[in-house]
Structures are given as C-alpha cells and as structure tokens.
Design a protein around this motif. Structure first.
Motif, PDB file in Angstrom:
ATOM      1  N   ILE A  19      31.628   5.550  -9.664  1.00 48.22           N
ATOM      2  CA  ILE A  19      31.401   4.399 -10.549  1.00 48.22           C
ATOM      3  C   ILE A  19      30.092   4.575 -11.310  1.00 48.22           C
ATOM      4  CG2 ILE A  19      30.931   1.918 -10.611  1.00 48.22           C
ATOM      5  CD1 ILE A  19      32.861   1.656  -8.214  1.00 48.22           C
ATOM      6  N   ASP A  20      29.042   5.040 -10.634  1.00 49.96           N
ATOM      7  CA  ASP A  20      27.757   5.276 -11.301  1.00 49.96           C
ATOM      8  C   ASP A  20      27.887   6.294 -12.431  1.00 49.96           C
ATOM      9  OD1 ASP A  20      26.240   3.511  -9.876  1.00 49.96           O
ATOM     10  OD2 ASP A  20      25.527   4.977  -8.421  1.00 49.96           O
ATOM     11  N   ARG A  21      28.710   7.316 -12.216  1.00 53.13           N
ATOM     12  CA  ARG A  21      28.832   8.381 -13.218  1.00 53.13           C
ATOM     13  C   ARG A  21      29.806   8.039 -14.335  1.00 53.13           C
ATOM     14  NH1 ARG A  21      29.233  11.484  -8.495  1.00 53.13           N
ATOM     15  NH2 ARG A  21      31.468  11.755  -8.874  1.00 53.13           N
ATOM     16  N   GLN A  22      30.717   7.103 -14.082  1.00 55.42           N
ATOM     17  CA  GLN A  22      31.798   6.849 -15.037  1.00 55.42           C
ATOM     18  C   GLN A  22      31.824   5.396 -15.497  1.00 55.42           C
ATOM     19  OE1 GLN A  22      33.576   9.390 -16.021  1.00 55.42           O
ATOM     20  NE2 GLN A  22      32.886  10.865 -14.484  1.00 55.42           N
ATOM     21  N   THR A  23      30.659   4.797 -15.744  1.00 52.39           N
ATOM     22  CA  THR A  23      30.635   3.377 -16.095  1.00 52.39           C
ATOM     23  C   THR A  23      31.331   3.090 -17.424  1.00 52.39           C
ATOM     24  OG1 THR A  23      28.435   3.720 -17.028  1.00 52.39           O
ATOM     25  CG2 THR A  23      28.562   2.798 -14.798  1.00 52.39           C
ATOM     26  N   GLU A  24      31.503   4.092 -18.275  1.00 52.47           N
ATOM     27  CA  GLU A  24      32.122   3.865 -19.578  1.00 52.47           C
ATOM     28  C   GLU A  24      33.621   4.180 -19.569  1.00 52.47           C
ATOM     29  OE1 GLU A  24      29.898   6.138 -22.377  1.00 52.47           O
ATOM     30  OE2 GLU A  24      27.982   5.279 -21.756  1.00 52.47           O
ATOM     31  N   GLU A  25      34.153   4.674 -18.462  1.00 48.85           N
ATOM     32  CA  GLU A  25      35.559   5.046 -18.383  1.00 48.85           C
ATOM     33  C   GLU A  25      36.358   3.952 -17.675  1.00 48.85           C
ATOM     34  OE1 GLU A  25      36.422   7.749 -19.931  1.00 48.85           O
ATOM     35  OE2 GLU A  25      34.345   8.310 -20.344  1.00 48.85           O
ATOM     36  N   GLU A  26      37.679   4.087 -17.732  1.00 51.05           N
ATOM     37  CA  GLU A  26      38.533   3.145 -17.022  1.00 51.05           C
ATOM     38  C   GLU A  26      38.335   3.317 -15.519  1.00 51.05           C
ATOM     39  OE1 GLU A  26      43.252   1.987 -16.395  1.00 51.05           O
ATOM     40  OE2 GLU A  26      42.690   3.671 -17.687  1.00 51.05           O
ATOM     41  N   LEU A  27      38.080   2.205 -14.851  1.00 51.84           N
ATOM     42  CA  LEU A  27      37.826   2.257 -13.411  1.00 51.84           C
ATOM     43  C   LEU A  27      38.806   1.324 -12.705  1.00 51.84           C
ATOM     44  CD1 LEU A  27      33.914   2.249 -13.478  1.00 51.84           C
ATOM     45  CD2 LEU A  27      35.414   4.190 -12.998  1.00 51.84           C
ATOM     46  N   SER A  28      40.074   1.665 -12.786  1.00 49.24           N
ATOM     47  CA  SER A  28      41.124   0.852 -12.184  1.00 49.24           C
ATOM     48  C   SER A  28      41.206   1.114 -10.687  1.00 49.24           C
ATOM     49  CB  SER A  28      42.474   1.184 -12.825  1.00 49.24           C
ATOM     50  OG  SER A  28      42.836   2.525 -12.521  1.00 49.24           O
ATOM     51  N   LEU A  29      41.943   0.240 -10.004  1.00 46.27           N
ATOM     52  CA  LEU A  29      42.143   0.441  -8.564  1.00 46.27           C
ATOM     53  C   LEU A  29      42.863   1.759  -8.296  1.00 46.27           C
ATOM     54  CD1 LEU A  29      43.166  -3.068  -7.194  1.00 46.27           C
ATOM     55  CD2 LEU A  29      41.100  -1.784  -6.662  1.00 46.27           C
ATOM     56  N   ASP A  30      43.792   2.120  -9.170  1.00 38.77           N
ATOM     57  CA  ASP A  30      44.502   3.389  -8.988  1.00 38.77           C
ATOM     58  C   ASP A  30      43.535   4.559  -9.030  1.00 38.77           C
ATOM     59  OD1 ASP A  30      46.868   2.059  -8.778  1.00 38.77           O
ATOM     60  OD2 ASP A  30      47.692   2.710 -10.695  1.00 38.77           O
ATOM     61  N   VAL A  31      42.618   4.544 -10.011  1.00 41.95           N
ATOM     62  CA  VAL A  31      41.654   5.639 -10.157  1.00 41.95           C
ATOM     63  C   VAL A  31      40.713   5.684  -8.964  1.00 41.95           C
ATOM     64  CG1 VAL A  31      39.698   6.477 -11.517  1.00 41.95           C
ATOM     65  CG2 VAL A  31      41.780   5.703 -12.671  1.00 41.95           C
ATOM     66  N   LEU A  32      40.135   4.543  -8.598  1.00 39.14           N
ATOM     67  CA  LEU A  32      39.114   4.523  -7.551  1.00 39.14           C
ATOM     68  C   LEU A  32      39.703   4.774  -6.163  1.00 39.14           C
ATOM     69  CD1 LEU A  32      36.881   1.580  -8.817  1.00 39.14           C
ATOM     70  CD2 LEU A  32      36.533   4.042  -9.093  1.00 39.14           C
ATOM     71  N   SER A  33      40.897   4.284  -5.923  1.00 40.97           N
ATOM     72  CA  SER A  33      41.525   4.573  -4.629  1.00 40.97           C
ATOM     73  C   SER A  33      41.830   6.059  -4.518  1.00 40.97           C
ATOM     74  CB  SER A  33      42.805   3.754  -4.454  1.00 40.97           C
ATOM     75  OG  SER A  33      43.764   4.062  -5.460  1.00 40.97           O
ATOM     76  N   GLY A  34      42.167   6.695  -5.657  1.00 42.82           N
ATOM     77  CA  GLY A  34      42.383   8.136  -5.651  1.00 42.82           C
ATOM     78  C   GLY A  34      41.109   8.904  -5.360  1.00 42.82           C
ATOM     79  N   VAL A 279      20.508   9.311 -17.120  1.00 45.27           N
ATOM     80  CA  VAL A 279      21.471   9.930 -16.207  1.00 45.27           C
ATOM     81  C   VAL A 279      22.019   8.814 -15.321  1.00 45.27           C
ATOM     82  CG1 VAL A 279      20.226  12.128 -16.216  1.00 45.27           C
ATOM     83  CG2 VAL A 279      19.731  10.434 -14.432  1.00 45.27           C
ATOM     84  N   PRO A 280      23.181   9.015 -14.695  1.00 50.83           N
ATOM     85  CA  PRO A 280      23.681   8.005 -13.751  1.00 50.83           C
ATOM     86  C   PRO A 280      22.665   7.737 -12.648  1.00 50.83           C
ATOM     87  CG  PRO A 280      25.376   9.634 -14.233  1.00 50.83           C
ATOM     88  CD  PRO A 280      24.100  10.144 -14.848  1.00 50.83           C
ATOM     89  N   GLU A 281      22.694   6.517 -12.107  1.00 54.81           N
ATOM     90  CA  GLU A 281      21.727   6.160 -11.066  1.00 54.81           C
ATOM     91  C   GLU A 281      21.780   7.127  -9.880  1.00 54.81           C
ATOM     92  OE1 GLU A 281      20.170   2.053 -10.189  1.00 54.81           O
ATOM     93  OE2 GLU A 281      22.240   1.603 -10.751  1.00 54.81           O
ATOM     94  N   SER A 282      22.972   7.600  -9.554  1.00 52.82           N
ATOM     95  CA  SER A 282      23.105   8.491  -8.408  1.00 52.82           C
ATOM     96  C   SER A 282      22.504   9.866  -8.671  1.00 52.82           C
ATOM     97  CB  SER A 282      24.579   8.644  -8.025  1.00 52.82           C
ATOM     98  OG  SER A 282      25.334   9.138  -9.123  1.00 52.82           O
ATOM     99  N   GLU A 283      22.145  10.162  -9.932  1.00 53.06           N
ATOM    100  CA  GLU A 283      21.592  11.469 -10.281  1.00 53.06           C
ATOM    101  C   GLU A 283      20.121  11.403 -10.691  1.00 53.06           C
ATOM    102  OE1 GLU A 283      24.130  13.294 -13.177  1.00 53.06           O
ATOM    103  OE2 GLU A 283      25.951  12.895 -12.009  1.00 53.06           O
ATOM    104  N   ALA A 284      19.524  10.219 -10.684  1.00 47.39           N
ATOM    105  CA  ALA A 284      18.099  10.106 -10.992  1.00 47.39           C
ATOM    106  C   ALA A 284      17.290  10.801  -9.895  1.00 47.39           C
ATOM    107  CB  ALA A 284      17.690   8.640 -11.097  1.00 47.39           C
ATOM    108  N   VAL A 285      16.172  11.436 -10.294  1.00 47.02           N
ATOM    109  CA  VAL A 285      15.375  12.213  -9.343  1.00 47.02           C
ATOM    110  C   VAL A 285      13.904  11.820  -9.454  1.00 47.02           C
ATOM    111  CG1 VAL A 285      14.650  14.521  -8.593  1.00 47.02           C
ATOM    112  CG2 VAL A 285      16.962  14.169  -9.500  1.00 47.02           C
ATOM    113  N   ALA A 286      13.280  11.611  -8.308  1.00 51.40           N
ATOM    114  CA  ALA A 286      11.836  11.366  -8.244  1.00 51.40           C
ATOM    115  C   ALA A 286      11.266  12.123  -7.056  1.00 51.40           C
ATOM    116  CB  ALA A 286      11.535   9.874  -8.108  1.00 51.40           C
ATOM    117  N   GLU A 287      10.005  12.528  -7.170  1.00 49.08           N
ATOM    118  CA  GLU A 287       9.303  13.158  -6.066  1.00 49.08           C
ATOM    119  C   GLU A 287       8.125  12.298  -5.677  1.00 49.08           C
ATOM    120  OE1 GLU A 287      10.293  17.884  -6.333  1.00 49.08           O
ATOM    121  OE2 GLU A 287       8.483  17.179  -7.385  1.00 49.08           O
ATOM    122  N   LEU A 288       8.039  11.976  -4.384  1.00 50.25           N
ATOM    123  CA  LEU A 288       6.987  11.141  -3.858  1.00 50.25           C
ATOM    124  C   LEU A 288       5.890  12.025  -3.254  1.00 50.25           C
ATOM    125  CD1 LEU A 288       6.516   8.061  -3.596  1.00 50.25           C
ATOM    126  CD2 LEU A 288       7.494   8.196  -1.307  1.00 50.25           C
TER     127      LEU A 288
END
Length: 293
Positions: A19-34, A279-288
């Motif tokens: 979902i984080d990577r594909q916020t602009e695409e169709e995100l139906s139950l069929d797609v996400l369950s797959g 970038v998608p939230e799941s791909e953001a990078v930080a170094e502490l």
C-alpha cells in the motif's frame, strides 16, 4: 505455532508495504488479498482483526498522508495533480474529503497547515502500523564510524513537537531559494530534547543542511553551525522514519550499556538519506548518530 504466527504477520506486513508503494494504483480487496496470499473472501475480516481498521480506511489515510505532504512541501505540484494521484476523480471530490478529514481545504492547508488536527487524523494509521511494524534492532545493526566535521546551516525549531511541520515548511523554502537541495547537500536533524520528558515550550530540535556557504542577513533565521568530527555509533533505520524514538531508545537502553562506550558532549542526531513522499514511507532511510568519546 510461533513460526506460523510470524509467517502470518509477515504476510500482513507485506500488504502494508505494498500500500505504501502503490498509493496511486488500484488497491482493491482482490489485489491486496493476492499480495498477502489470503482468500479474498476472508481477507477484509483478517485485516480488521489485525490492524483495527478497514482496508478502505487504511488506504484512504495512507493516500491522504502522502497528498498532505505534497501539498505542504511540494508547492510546484498542482492540487489537481495531487488529487488525481490520490485516487480522486476530480479536485472537488478530493477537496471535500480533505476538508472532512482535516478541517481545511487543500489550498488553505497548503498556505497555512493546521498540524494539530492533521496529527489527530492519522492516529488510527499510526496505531495500525504499530501493531506489526515495530522495528527490532540488534547489536549487529550498529556500526561505529569516525565522522568528519560537517559545517551546516541551521534552522532552529523551538516549541511543541506537533508544530514542527511549519518549521520544516520554512526550512524547505529556504533550501529551494538557495539551491541547497537534498540531492546536492546532506540533511541532518539534531535532537536536543526527549519529546516525552520536555515541556512543549522548552522542546528544541535543529533542522540542518550541510554547507559552508556564508550566511547573510537575507538568510535569517538560518545560522551557521557545525556537526563535529568524532566517533559515533550509527544505526540505520529503513521505513517510516518520521519517528526515530524506537531506534534512539534501543541505542540508549540496550546498545550503550552493553557496549562499554561513553557518550561525548554533542546531542544525538540523524542524517536523512531519502524522504517521504519522494519515496514510499516504507523506503525512507535515516541514520541515527550517537556521539561517542
């Protein structure tokens, strides 16, 4: 049984990452369950049972978060483009949904974001992610580096952590005006305080860009500073880097006592290597960075 639970949770985490990577695409139950490899006839109930909100609401909040960041920080992007990218058929439909969620129109939010209701609106999204998306760290994730001194330009944030969005907005505007973009100049945050133990009026954090550029009157309120050279324990965080508290807690609570190291007199800080919504939230990078003697 433990292995089965871990596998189940990994499949659910895969859905959130998708979902984080594909916020602009169709995100139906069929797609996400797959994506999860679950039956489409049961997936919605499984999702609600796991995360506490519906698939539709989660997708809506994820899209609205990305859209609101683009409104606030990417002024060159039109409201129409942002609305269409968020899955709405028209700017009017997007505006109605945005106002209902945040109490501001998209154009009003762009000019002067009200961050308090914005933060409250995303409480369910943060709560859902916290159920399975908590990062766990080990000593193998920490490296010790000899860091070179880095001159920086600093914009100070003073006040409630909830109001930092406005400081970020001014910081980005100054960077654009001076050409010191993230692609050409590194980005740092210096954390002077723990937000959980510091009164809002005393909270301090610095937004920094690496540069040896001389600052003049036209650059105020920016001021020159230095991230000093020295040894640092470094912990890389990938994904959802807007909150680094879990990483900082690991360094202080677990890694530091076991390491035999001592801290030196400079605050903990981070370098942001990639940014949401670029970038998608799941791909953001930080170094502490935890400064050591």
């Amino acid at each position: 049984m433990t292995a089965a639970i871990e596998n189940y949770q990994a499949r659910m985490r895969r859905v959130l990452d998708y979902i984080d990577r594909q916020t602009e695409e169709e995100l139906s139950l069929d797609v996400l369950s797959g994506v999860a490899a679950f039956s489409k006839f049961h997936f919605h109930r499984q999702f609600v049972a796991t995360f506490g909100l519906s698939v539709h609401r989660y997708v809506h909040l994820a899209r609205m978060k990305r859209a609101s960041f683009r409104l606030a920080y990417h002024e060159a992007q039109s409201v129409t483009d942002i609305a269409l990218d968020a899955g709405y058929d028209s700017p009017d439909a997007f505006a109605r949904a945005f106002r209902q969620r945040f109490g501001q129109s998209p154009s009003s939010f762009r000019k002067s974001p009200d961050w308090e209701p914005w933060l409250a609106a995303f409480g369910p999204l943060d709560a859902a992610r916290s159920k399975l998306m908590q990062k766990t760290f080990t000593a193998d994730d920490v490296t010790i580096r000899d860091v070179v001194a880095t001159p920086v330009a600093i914009m100070e944030h003073r006040g409630a952590p909830s109001s930092i969005g406005e400081t970020i907005k001014r910081f980005i505007a100054w960077r654009k005006a001076t050409g010191l973009t993230p692609k050409t100049s590194p980005t740092f945050n210096i954390f002077h305080c723990d937000p959980h133990t510091t009164p809002d009026t005393e909270y301090r954090m610095d937004l920094c860009v690496g540069t040896d550029r001389l600052l003049g009157e036209q650059d105020k309120p920016m001021k020159a500073g230095l991230i000093p050279a020295g040894r640092c324990a470094v912990l890389r965080v990938i994904g959802h880097t807007d909150n680094l508290e879990a990483a900082a807690l690991y360094l202080y609570q677990t890694w530091l006592p076991a390491s035999g190291e001592e801290t030196r007199d400079f605050p903990i800080y981070c370098q942001r290597l990639s940014f949401f919504p670029d970038v998608p939230e799941s791909e953001a990078v930080a170094e502490l960075f935890l400064p050591l003697k």
